[in-house]
Motif scaffolding. Structure first.
Motif, PDB file in Angstrom:
ATOM      1  N   GLU A  84      -5.717  -4.934  -9.278  1.00 44.19           N
ATOM      2  CA  GLU A  84      -4.910  -6.096  -8.840  1.00 44.19           C
ATOM      3  C   GLU A  84      -3.336  -6.009  -8.600  1.00 44.19           C
ATOM      4  O   GLU A  84      -3.350  -4.772  -8.739  1.00 44.19           O
ATOM      5  N   ILE A  85      -3.132  -6.907  -8.463  1.00 44.69           N
ATOM      6  CA  ILE A  85      -1.276  -6.905  -8.214  1.00 44.69           C
ATOM      7  C   ILE A  85      -0.320  -8.620  -8.423  1.00 44.69           C
ATOM      8  O   ILE A  85      -0.966  -9.196  -8.394  1.00 44.69           O
ATOM      9  N   SER A  86       0.798  -7.811  -8.715  1.00 42.08           N
ATOM     10  CA  SER A  86       1.411  -9.057  -9.149  1.00 42.08           C
ATOM     11  C   SER A  86       2.256  -9.491  -7.572  1.00 42.08           C
ATOM     12  O   SER A  86       2.412  -9.079  -6.507  1.00 42.08           O
ATOM     13  N   LEU A  87       2.359 -10.541  -7.372  1.00 45.66           N
ATOM     14  CA  LEU A  87       2.853 -11.653  -6.655  1.00 45.66           C
ATOM     15  C   LEU A  87       4.179 -11.717  -6.237  1.00 45.66           C
ATOM     16  O   LEU A  87       4.370 -12.606  -5.543  1.00 45.66           O
ATOM     17  N   ALA A  88       4.816 -11.401  -7.100  1.00 52.38           N
ATOM     18  CA  ALA A  88       6.418 -11.949  -7.006  1.00 52.38           C
ATOM     19  C   ALA A  88       6.688 -10.803  -5.905  1.00 52.38           C
ATOM     20  O   ALA A  88       7.694 -11.750  -6.034  1.00 52.38           O
ATOM     21  N   ASP A  89       6.980  -9.457  -6.398  1.00 53.64           N
ATOM     22  CA  ASP A  89       7.136  -8.723  -5.349  1.00 53.64           C
ATOM     23  C   ASP A  89       6.655  -7.907  -4.123  1.00 53.64           C
ATOM     24  O   ASP A  89       5.959  -6.892  -4.696  1.00 53.64           O
ATOM     25  N   LEU A  90       5.888  -8.513  -2.914  1.00 53.28           N
ATOM     26  CA  LEU A  90       5.083  -8.557  -1.911  1.00 53.28           C
ATOM     27  C   LEU A  90       5.705  -7.890  -1.602  1.00 53.28           C
ATOM     28  O   LEU A  90       7.205  -8.031  -1.036  1.00 53.28           O
ATOM     29  N   ARG A 149      -1.378   1.243  -1.471  1.00 60.69           N
ATOM     30  CA  ARG A 149      -0.315   1.484  -1.113  1.00 60.69           C
ATOM     31  C   ARG A 149       0.822   0.231  -0.727  1.00 60.69           C
ATOM     32  O   ARG A 149       1.933   0.101  -1.100  1.00 60.69           O
ATOM     33  N   LEU A 150      -0.298  -0.781  -0.733  1.00 64.30           N
ATOM     34  CA  LEU A 150       0.383  -2.465  -0.913  1.00 64.30           C
ATOM     35  C   LEU A 150       1.100  -2.652  -2.047  1.00 64.30           C
ATOM     36  O   LEU A 150       1.643  -3.455  -2.496  1.00 64.30           O
ATOM     37  N   GLY A 151       0.604  -1.753  -3.849  1.00 66.88           N
ATOM     38  CA  GLY A 151       0.988  -2.356  -4.733  1.00 66.88           C
ATOM     39  C   GLY A 151      -0.330  -2.383  -5.530  1.00 66.88           C
ATOM     40  O   GLY A 151       0.535  -2.896  -6.717  1.00 66.88           O
TER      41      GLY A 151
END
Length: 191
Positions: free
Chosen positions: A12-18, A167-169
């Protein structure tokens, strides 16, 4: 029939800080979703996955017609998001044609979050950063739809993809096991 279990990670990744969206290299271009390019997405999906472990986990990925059916099913879902569904093409200077070489599809899941369905890059175009660029473009598509978070699943053996996602978060949120009948598992020369 005996079952084989494949370990998969839900990431999972938060979309707030891409991360900032990087540009494509010269002679590459994005193609936004349209129904007219469904077959091109399906062909790239097939070329990307047919010799990979995911074709064992999901046998339809090892079959051209199976990829077409899967692509059609994804686009018919209620939560299908064209803004998170992209194709990347490369210009062939010899023929003058644009060749599709990477695909990603996105849907809104039942929880109202983005879900990457498939991210595939045709062999021969891997290692150029195309997968990262394509994934970031899809994540921005989710964010445009005001979704708070995105997820994907990856087979634990796909170390290169896991490293890219981290690497992308993306972070591993859970582990799941996919049961596959042994008769459906194909022998792979690249897995």
């Amino acid at each position: 029939m005996a079952l084989t279990y494949f370990k998969r990670f839900r990431m999972e990744i938060s979309l707030a800080d891409l991360p900032e969206e990087p540009p494509l290299p010269p002679d590459f271009r994005f193609q936004p979703w349209s129904g007219e390019i469904l077959k091109r997405h399906a062909e790239v999906k097939y070329q990307s996955f047919r010799f990979e472990v995911d074709a064992n986990v999901f046998p339809c990925l090892g079959d051209s017609e199976g990829c077409f059916r899967l692509m059609r099913e994804i686009t018919m879902r209620d939560g299908f998001l064209p803004a998170a569904t992209w194709l990347i093409e490369n210009h062939d200077p010899d023929s003058g044609h644009w060749r599709p070489i990477a695909t990603v599809q996105g849907v809104r899941d039942r929880e109202g979050k983005g879900s990457i369905q498939n991210l595939g890059v045709v062999p021969g175009y891997r290692g150029l950063g195309i997968g990262a660029i394509l994934l970031i473009r899809a994540l921005y598509g989710f964010r445009e739809q005001e979704l708070p978070q995105a997820s994907l699943e990856v087979t634990s053996q796909n170390i290169g993809a896991i490293r890219l996602y981290e690497r992308l978060g993306f972070r591993i949120a859970s582990t799941v096991y996919k049961a596959v009948e042994m008769g459906a598992v194909q022998t792979s020369t690249h897995a």
